[in-house]
Design a protein around this motif. Structure first.
Motif, PDB file in Angstrom:
ATOM      1  N   TRP A  65      30.486  56.310  97.484  1.00 44.99           N
ATOM      2  CA  TRP A  65      29.073  57.220  96.772  1.00 44.99           C
ATOM      3  C   TRP A  65      29.222  58.729  96.801  1.00 44.99           C
ATOM      4  O   TRP A  65      28.957  59.315  95.989  1.00 44.99           O
ATOM      5  N   TYR A  68      32.016  60.163  94.452  1.00 49.35           N
ATOM      6  CA  TYR A  68      31.325  59.838  92.965  1.00 49.35           C
ATOM      7  C   TYR A  68      30.055  60.810  92.711  1.00 49.35           C
ATOM      8  O   TYR A  68      30.034  61.342  91.658  1.00 49.35           O
ATOM      9  N   PHE A  72      30.141  63.259  89.660  1.00 51.02           N
ATOM     10  CA  PHE A  72      29.349  63.155  88.538  1.00 51.02           C
ATOM     11  C   PHE A  72      28.279  64.087  88.447  1.00 51.02           C
ATOM     12  O   PHE A  72      27.319  64.339  87.542  1.00 51.02           O
ATOM     13  N   ALA A 127      29.143  56.846  83.205  1.00 49.24           N
ATOM     14  CA  ALA A 127      28.389  57.588  84.567  1.00 49.24           C
ATOM     15  C   ALA A 127      26.927  57.375  84.477  1.00 49.24           C
ATOM     16  O   ALA A 127      26.389  57.748  85.756  1.00 49.24           O
ATOM     17  N   VAL A 130      25.090  52.025  86.957  1.00 46.98           N
ATOM     18  CA  VAL A 130      25.599  51.510  88.325  1.00 46.98           C
ATOM     19  C   VAL A 130      25.216  49.999  88.137  1.00 46.98           C
ATOM     20  O   VAL A 130      24.701  49.533  86.893  1.00 46.98           O
ATOM     21  N   ARG A 148      20.891  54.509  86.512  1.00 47.79           N
ATOM     22  CA  ARG A 148      20.968  55.313  87.755  1.00 47.79           C
ATOM     23  C   ARG A 148      19.497  55.810  88.165  1.00 47.79           C
ATOM     24  O   ARG A 148      18.657  56.239  87.485  1.00 47.79           O
ATOM     25  N   GLU A 153      19.474  58.549  94.877  1.00 45.85           N
ATOM     26  CA  GLU A 153      21.051  58.993  94.922  1.00 45.85           C
ATOM     27  C   GLU A 153      20.730  60.448  95.719  1.00 45.85           C
ATOM     28  O   GLU A 153      21.608  60.650  96.563  1.00 45.85           O
ATOM     29  N   ARG A 176      27.183  49.939  93.075  1.00 45.31           N
ATOM     30  CA  ARG A 176      28.435  50.565  92.856  1.00 45.31           C
ATOM     31  C   ARG A 176      28.299  51.212  91.554  1.00 45.31           C
ATOM     32  O   ARG A 176      27.517  51.087  90.744  1.00 45.31           O
ATOM     33  N   GLN A 177      29.368  52.093  91.250  1.00 43.23           N
ATOM     34  CA  GLN A 177      29.565  52.798  90.107  1.00 43.23           C
ATOM     35  C   GLN A 177      29.753  51.882  88.953  1.00 43.23           C
ATOM     36  O   GLN A 177      30.531  51.004  89.265  1.00 43.23           O
ATOM     37  N   HIS A 178      29.421  52.013  87.642  1.00 47.05           N
ATOM     38  CA  HIS A 178      29.678  51.143  86.618  1.00 47.05           C
ATOM     39  C   HIS A 178      30.964  51.945  85.755  1.00 47.05           C
ATOM     40  O   HIS A 178      30.890  52.380  84.758  1.00 47.05           O
TER      41      HIS A 178
END
Length: 268
Positions: A65, A68, A72, A127, A130, A148, A153, A176-178
Motif C-alpha cells: 500500500w 502504490y 499514485f 488507479a 480498489v 478510492r 488512505e 488491494r489496488q484494482h
C-alpha cells in the motif's frame, strides 16, 4: 520516419476497425514516469516485478500500500496532454465516417477517459478504484470494486500500520489496488475486458501501438493476432522499436506524432 504510411493506412480503413494500443509513453508529457529504466523517474528503476505482485501484497500489505500510494500520488494532479486529446479526436473522426475504433491502454491513470475517449479498454485496471482481496466477497474479483477513499488512505500514510490498512466495508479483509499485477492473469477481472481486446485484434484493419516498449503480455497477444489477420501494423515512439519486421516504426513522441496524424487526416 515519415508519418505518411500511417496516415494512408488510417485513411483507407474507413469501414474497418482502427485499434490503438497505448503504453506509458503516452502519459510522459503529463508528468507521469514511464516504466523504462533508461527514462528519468522510470518505475522500473526499482524492482517493480517484485513489488507489483499479489505475492508481495500477501507478504507485506503495508509495504504494498505504501509503494502504490506513493506511485499514485502523482496521478491526482496529472492532466491529459495533446496525445490523449488527439486520440479522442481520432476516435470521433473514425466513427463519424462509419468506421470502428477501439483504444486499449496499458495505463491506469484515467487520462484517456478525461480527454474524451469513449471506446476504451483499460486492460491493466484503474488507479481510481480498489477492490477486496478476499475471494468470494462482492467487492472482489471477478467483477467487484470500490472507489478510492482518499481520507482513509491519507490516514494510513500518516500511520502505516495494520490497524490502519484500508479494509473492505463488507468483510473487513484488506483492500488491494484494482490493477493487474505481474503474477496475475488478464482473465482475473471483468474490467480488464481481455476477450474484447483479443477479438478486436483479430478484426482490426490497422493496429497502432503508441508509447509502449512491447514488454507486457497484452502487446504480444495483440501483435500476434494482428499479424495473423494481415492488419497494417505501426509503432509510434521516439525510439525506433522493432518488435517484428511487419511493424512499421514511426519515430515521434506521442504528443507530437498523434496531433500530426490528426492534422494529416483532416481530423482536427
Amino acid at each position: 520516419m515519415s508519418i505518411d504510411p500511417l496516415t494512408s493506412a488510417c485513411a483507407m480503413a474507413s469501414s474497418g476497425l482502427l485499434l490503438v494500443v497505448t503504453g506509458a509513453g503516452v502519459s510522459l508529457a503529463s508528468g507521469i514516469p514511464t516504466f523504462r529504466g533508461a527514462d528519468p523517474g522510470a518505475v522500473w528503476s526499482v524492482d517493480v516485478t517484485e513489488l507489483g505482485t499479489v505475492d508481495y501484497f500477501r507478504r507485506d500489505p503495508i509495504g504494498s500500500w505504501q509503494w502504490y500510494l506513493r506511485r499514485f500520488g502523482s496521478l491526482h494532479a496529472a492532466r491529459p496532454n495533446p496525445a490523449h486529446f488527439a486520440l479522442a479526436t481520432l476516435e470521433r473522426w473514425q466513427v463519424a465516417r462509419g468506421g470502428e475504433f477501439l483504444l486499449v491502454t496499458q495505463n491506469v491513470d484515467g487520462l484517456h477517459e478525461q480527454a474524451g475517449s469513449r471506446e476504451l479498454v483499460q486492460v491493466h485496471g484503474r488507479a481510481d478504484r480498489v477492490r477486496c482481496s478476499q475471494f468470494g466477497c462482492r467487492y472482489a474479483q471477478p467483477k467487484g470494486w470500490l472507489p478510492r477513499d482518499r481520507e482513509r488512505e491519507e490516514a494510513f500514510l500518516r500511520e502505516p500500520t495494520a490497524a490502519n490498512l484500508p479494509r473492505c466495508p463488507a468483510c473487513d479483509a484488506p483492500l488491494r489496488q484494482h490493477v493487474l499485477w505481474f503474477d496475475e492473469y488478464y482473465t482475473g477481472h471483468r474490467d480488464y475486458e481481455i476477450d474484447r481486446v483479443l477479438q478486436a485484434a483479430k478484426r482490426a484493419a490497422v493496429v497502432l501501438f503508441v508509447g509502449t516498449s512491447f514488454a507486457v503480455g497484452v502487446t504480444e497477444m495483440i501483435l500476434e493476432r494482428g499479424l495473423s489477420r494481415g492488419a497494417k501494423l505501426f509503432a509510434l515512439d521516439p525510439v525506433a522499436r522493432d518488435p517484428h519486421p511487419s511493424v512499421v516504426p514511426v519515430v515521434a513522441t506521442a504528443e507530437d506524432g498523434l496531433p500530426a496524424l490528426c492534422r494529416a487526416l483532416g481530423a482536427d
